[in-house]
Design a protein around this motif. Structure first.
Motif, PDB file in Angstrom:
ATOM      1  N   LYS A 121       6.020   9.936   1.302  1.00  0.00           N
ATOM      2  CA  LYS A 121       7.652   9.797   1.434  1.00  0.00           C
ATOM      3  C   LYS A 121       8.066   9.743   3.151  1.00  0.00           C
ATOM      4  CE  LYS A 121       8.924  11.124  -2.880  1.00  0.00           C
ATOM      5  NZ  LYS A 121       9.833  10.424  -3.790  1.00  0.00           N
ATOM      6  N   THR A 122       8.547   8.994   3.244  1.00  0.00           N
ATOM      7  CA  THR A 122       9.099   8.705   4.756  1.00  0.00           C
ATOM      8  C   THR A 122      10.223   8.281   5.071  1.00  0.00           C
ATOM      9  OG1 THR A 122       8.193   7.713   6.571  1.00  0.00           O
ATOM     10  CG2 THR A 122       8.204   6.381   4.951  1.00  0.00           C
ATOM     11  N   TYR A 123      10.607   8.007   5.941  1.00  0.00           N
ATOM     12  CA  TYR A 123      12.106   7.450   6.493  1.00  0.00           C
ATOM     13  C   TYR A 123      11.795   6.165   7.215  1.00  0.00           C
ATOM     14  CZ  TYR A 123      14.527  11.906   5.021  1.00  0.00           C
ATOM     15  OH  TYR A 123      14.781  12.834   4.106  1.00  0.00           O
ATOM     16  N   ARG A 124      12.920   5.253   6.869  1.00  0.00           N
ATOM     17  CA  ARG A 124      12.944   4.053   7.998  1.00  0.00           C
ATOM     18  C   ARG A 124      14.234   4.177   8.408  1.00  0.00           C
ATOM     19  NH1 ARG A 124      10.203  -1.121   7.391  1.00  0.00           N
ATOM     20  NH2 ARG A 124      11.593  -2.644   8.720  1.00  0.00           N
ATOM     21  N   GLY A 125      14.270   4.653   9.841  1.00  0.00           N
ATOM     22  CA  GLY A 125      15.701   4.961  10.354  1.00  0.00           C
ATOM     23  C   GLY A 125      16.237   6.259   9.714  1.00  0.00           C
ATOM     24  N   LYS A 126      17.217   5.944   8.903  1.00  0.00           N
ATOM     25  CA  LYS A 126      17.883   7.285   8.332  1.00  0.00           C
ATOM     26  C   LYS A 126      17.745   7.238   7.036  1.00  0.00           C
ATOM     27  CE  LYS A 126      21.210   8.497  12.084  1.00  0.00           C
ATOM     28  NZ  LYS A 126      22.656   8.457  12.500  1.00  0.00           N
ATOM     29  N   VAL A 127      16.990   6.178   6.345  1.00  0.00           N
ATOM     30  CA  VAL A 127      16.904   5.967   5.103  1.00  0.00           C
ATOM     31  C   VAL A 127      15.716   6.219   4.345  1.00  0.00           C
ATOM     32  CG1 VAL A 127      17.196   3.748   3.342  1.00  0.00           C
ATOM     33  CG2 VAL A 127      18.513   3.797   5.383  1.00  0.00           C
ATOM     34  N   PRO A 128      15.695   7.141   3.457  1.00  0.00           N
ATOM     35  CA  PRO A 128      14.428   7.427   3.037  1.00  0.00           C
ATOM     36  C   PRO A 128      13.532   6.405   2.383  1.00  0.00           C
ATOM     37  CG  PRO A 128      16.572   8.556   1.816  1.00  0.00           C
ATOM     38  CD  PRO A 128      16.729   7.474   2.728  1.00  0.00           C
ATOM     39  N   GLN A 129      12.456   6.372   2.502  1.00  0.00           N
ATOM     40  CA  GLN A 129      11.258   5.359   1.787  1.00  0.00           C
ATOM     41  C   GLN A 129      10.227   6.085   1.035  1.00  0.00           C
ATOM     42  OE1 GLN A 129      10.067   2.507   4.993  1.00  0.00           O
ATOM     43  NE2 GLN A 129      10.048   0.818   3.449  1.00  0.00           N
ATOM     44  N   THR A 130       9.783   5.439   0.107  1.00  0.00           N
ATOM     45  CA  THR A 130       8.640   5.899  -0.617  1.00  0.00           C
ATOM     46  C   THR A 130       7.630   4.674  -0.354  1.00  0.00           C
ATOM     47  OG1 THR A 130      10.255   7.179  -2.162  1.00  0.00           O
ATOM     48  CG2 THR A 130       7.749   6.891  -2.901  1.00  0.00           C
ATOM     49  N   ILE A 131       6.462   5.141   0.182  1.00  0.00           N
ATOM     50  CA  ILE A 131       5.729   4.204   0.366  1.00  0.00           C
ATOM     51  C   ILE A 131       4.414   4.196  -0.672  1.00  0.00           C
ATOM     52  CG2 ILE A 131       3.848   3.118   1.897  1.00  0.00           C
ATOM     53  CD1 ILE A 131       6.593   2.646   3.024  1.00  0.00           C
ATOM     54  N   LEU A 132       4.037   3.127  -1.498  1.00  0.00           N
ATOM     55  CA  LEU A 132       2.973   3.342  -2.297  1.00  0.00           C
ATOM     56  C   LEU A 132       1.783   2.306  -1.938  1.00  0.00           C
ATOM     57  CD1 LEU A 132       5.727   2.648  -4.769  1.00  0.00           C
ATOM     58  CD2 LEU A 132       5.042   4.728  -4.725  1.00  0.00           C
ATOM     59  N   ARG A 133       0.782   2.900  -2.357  1.00  0.00           N
ATOM     60  CA  ARG A 133      -0.484   2.172  -2.202  1.00  0.00           C
ATOM     61  C   ARG A 133      -1.566   2.487  -3.114  1.00  0.00           C
ATOM     62  NH1 ARG A 133      -3.478   1.988   3.174  1.00  0.00           N
ATOM     63  NH2 ARG A 133      -1.378   1.779   4.207  1.00  0.00           N
ATOM     64  N   LEU A 134      -2.575   1.692  -3.593  1.00  0.00           N
ATOM     65  CA  LEU A 134      -3.588   2.138  -4.304  1.00  0.00           C
ATOM     66  C   LEU A 134      -4.616   2.955  -3.613  1.00  0.00           C
ATOM     67  CD1 LEU A 134      -4.449  -1.106  -6.530  1.00  0.00           C
ATOM     68  CD2 LEU A 134      -3.168   1.003  -7.305  1.00  0.00           C
ATOM     69  N   THR A 135      -5.161   4.125  -4.141  1.00  0.00           N
ATOM     70  CA  THR A 135      -6.113   4.467  -3.452  1.00  0.00           C
ATOM     71  C   THR A 135      -7.655   3.868  -3.856  1.00  0.00           C
ATOM     72  OG1 THR A 135      -6.612   5.919  -5.480  1.00  0.00           O
ATOM     73  CG2 THR A 135      -5.169   7.029  -3.814  1.00  0.00           C
ATOM     74  N   PRO A 136      -8.420   4.056  -2.955  1.00  0.00           N
ATOM     75  CA  PRO A 136      -9.987   3.452  -3.361  1.00  0.00           C
ATOM     76  C   PRO A 136     -10.429   3.540  -4.560  1.00  0.00           C
ATOM     77  CG  PRO A 136      -9.964   4.551  -1.040  1.00  0.00           C
ATOM     78  CD  PRO A 136      -8.704   5.002  -1.946  1.00  0.00           C
ATOM     79  N   ALA A 137     -10.005   4.910  -5.098  1.00  0.00           N
ATOM     80  CA  ALA A 137     -10.349   5.113  -6.589  1.00  0.00           C
ATOM     81  C   ALA A 137      -9.429   4.441  -7.507  1.00  0.00           C
ATOM     82  CB  ALA A 137     -10.103   6.587  -6.838  1.00  0.00           C
ATOM     83  N   GLY A 138      -8.275   4.410  -7.459  1.00  0.00           N
ATOM     84  CA  GLY A 138      -7.446   3.309  -8.135  1.00  0.00           C
ATOM     85  C   GLY A 138      -7.941   1.740  -7.950  1.00  0.00           C
ATOM     86  N   ARG A 139      -8.312   1.378  -6.872  1.00  0.00           N
ATOM     87  CA  ARG A 139      -8.830   0.017  -6.809  1.00  0.00           C
ATOM     88  C   ARG A 139     -10.093  -0.300  -7.532  1.00  0.00           C
ATOM     89  NH1 ARG A 139      -5.896  -3.515  -3.572  1.00  0.00           N
ATOM     90  NH2 ARG A 139      -4.642  -2.694  -2.115  1.00  0.00           N
ATOM     91  N   GLY A 140     -10.898   0.884  -7.456  1.00  0.00           N
ATOM     92  CA  GLY A 140     -12.317   0.978  -8.121  1.00  0.00           C
ATOM     93  C   GLY A 140     -12.052   0.735  -9.848  1.00  0.00           C
ATOM     94  N   ALA A 141     -10.955   1.690 -10.055  1.00  0.00           N
ATOM     95  CA  ALA A 141     -10.799   1.718 -11.580  1.00  0.00           C
ATOM     96  C   ALA A 141     -10.245   0.525 -12.015  1.00  0.00           C
ATOM     97  CB  ALA A 141      -9.667   2.707 -11.773  1.00  0.00           C
ATOM     98  N   PHE A 142      -9.243  -0.273 -11.265  1.00  0.00           N
ATOM     99  CA  PHE A 142      -8.628  -1.463 -11.627  1.00  0.00           C
ATOM    100  C   PHE A 142      -9.749  -2.508 -11.728  1.00  0.00           C
ATOM    101  CE2 PHE A 142      -5.754  -5.032 -10.600  1.00  0.00           C
ATOM    102  CZ  PHE A 142      -5.222  -5.210 -11.888  1.00  0.00           C
ATOM    103  N   GLU A 143     -10.561  -2.591 -10.920  1.00  0.00           N
ATOM    104  CA  GLU A 143     -11.797  -3.607 -10.892  1.00  0.00           C
ATOM    105  C   GLU A 143     -12.633  -3.160 -12.208  1.00  0.00           C
ATOM    106  OE1 GLU A 143     -13.869  -3.238  -7.224  1.00  0.00           O
ATOM    107  OE2 GLU A 143     -12.057  -4.121  -6.094  1.00  0.00           O
ATOM    108  N   GLN A 144     -12.872  -2.171 -12.351  1.00  0.00           N
ATOM    109  CA  GLN A 144     -13.595  -1.676 -13.577  1.00  0.00           C
ATOM    110  C   GLN A 144     -12.686  -2.127 -14.817  1.00  0.00           C
ATOM    111  OE1 GLN A 144     -16.554  -0.585 -13.199  1.00  0.00           O
ATOM    112  NE2 GLN A 144     -17.133   0.159 -15.165  1.00  0.00           N
ATOM    113  N   TYR A 145     -11.622  -1.857 -14.862  1.00  0.00           N
ATOM    114  CA  TYR A 145     -10.645  -2.312 -15.897  1.00  0.00           C
ATOM    115  C   TYR A 145     -10.792  -3.519 -16.250  1.00  0.00           C
ATOM    116  CZ  TYR A 145      -6.410  -3.259 -18.679  1.00  0.00           C
ATOM    117  OH  TYR A 145      -5.662  -3.771 -19.581  1.00  0.00           O
ATOM    118  N   LEU A 146     -10.664  -4.431 -15.295  1.00  0.00           N
ATOM    119  CA  LEU A 146     -10.631  -5.993 -15.370  1.00  0.00           C
ATOM    120  C   LEU A 146     -12.155  -6.677 -15.742  1.00  0.00           C
ATOM    121  CD1 LEU A 146      -8.734  -7.069 -12.033  1.00  0.00           C
ATOM    122  CD2 LEU A 146      -8.056  -7.140 -14.228  1.00  0.00           C
ATOM    123  N   LYS A 147     -13.303  -5.703 -15.208  1.00  0.00           N
ATOM    124  CA  LYS A 147     -14.492  -6.200 -15.837  1.00  0.00           C
ATOM    125  C   LYS A 147     -14.611  -6.019 -17.178  1.00  0.00           C
ATOM    126  CE  LYS A 147     -19.073  -4.797 -14.059  1.00  0.00           C
ATOM    127  NZ  LYS A 147     -19.758  -3.658 -13.356  1.00  0.00           N
TER     128      LYS A 147
END
Lengths: 154, 98
Positions: B66-92
């Protein structure tokens, strides 16, 4: 004047479309591939130009030889296109084959410049042989990685 | 049972839910993005998206900042390495099943 697009982005575009940051890795990989493709093309072109100049200087005026050399260069260019368009992402090692082809052609051109009639055959066999070997390795890898269908158990 | 069919039962259920799968596909293609971007792309409603993201955060697949861009609150989202790994495993698993 230059600040207007930034002002629009900050106050209008961003709140409506959201923020997204794309990974920079993909673009770098594409840039590297393009650079490698260009280098290979330049090497092949240099080989062709070198042979053509030496041939002209030698005064043999055997244009059929140039046709053979042209075929070899077309072989390299076709291989480069296949690697760039289709095979590079799946078989990255083919980039090294491409560089090997270009360097081999260049070497043959300079070593065999005195006897261009013999060199043209070597060039043809070299390009054909490397194409064939590359294809066989790909086939071998495909067979190796192919998973056999598991027989159904009762 | 055929191994290829059995692979379907081993799919990660946290990822397999259609809403969360959309989130994974979108986050997998970017380095990071904000809540609004996902909202627009997935066309989920705010509550649904928020609950899916909470579920993914609990599983350790998504990092939420959770952060701010100027005065506007902003929620930044990203996959964690575990998330990327799990997704790759899922696709596999999914590829091996088909």
């Amino acid at each position: 004047m230059l600040g207007i697009p930034r002002l629009i982005r900050r106050h209008i575009t961003w709140p409506r479309t959201g923020y997204v940051k794309y990974p920079s890795g993909g673009r770098d990989v594409r840039r590297k591939r393009t650079a490698l493709f260009l280098v290979a093309g330049i090497l092949a072109g240099t080989a062709g130009a070198g042979v053509a100049i030496l041939h002209h200087v030698d005064g043999q005026r055997d244009w059929l030889s140039l046709l053979w050399i042209g075929n070899a260069l077309i072989g390299v260019a076709a291989y480069a296109w296949f690697v760039y368009r289709f095979l590079g992402p799946v078989h990255p090692w083919k980039w090294f084959v491409l560089v090997f082809m270009a360097l081999g052609l260049l070497t043959i051109a300079f070593i065999g410049a005195d006897d261009i009639l013999a060199a043209r055959w070597v060039m043809g066999w070299f390009i054909g042989g490397v194409w064939m070997a590359s294809g066989l390795v790909t086939l071998g890898l495909l067979i190796r990685d192919q998973k056999p269908l598991t027989p159904e158990t009762a | 049972m055929n191994d290829q069919i059995r692979a379907i039962s081993e799919l990660d259920r946290v990822i397999h839910e259609p809403g969360r799968l959309m989130i994974f596909v979108l986050l997998g293609a970017v380095e990071e993005c904000d809540f609004l971007y996902l909202l627009r792309e997935t066309e989920l409603n705010k509550g649904n998206l928020s609950s899916h993201l909470s579920r993914l955060e609990e599983a350790g697949y998504v990092e939420i900042t959770k952060t701010y861009r100027g005065k506007v609150p902003q929620t930044i989202l990203r996959l964690t390495p575990a998330g990327r790994g799990a997704f790759e495993q899922y696709l596999k698993f999914l590829k091996s099943a088909f």
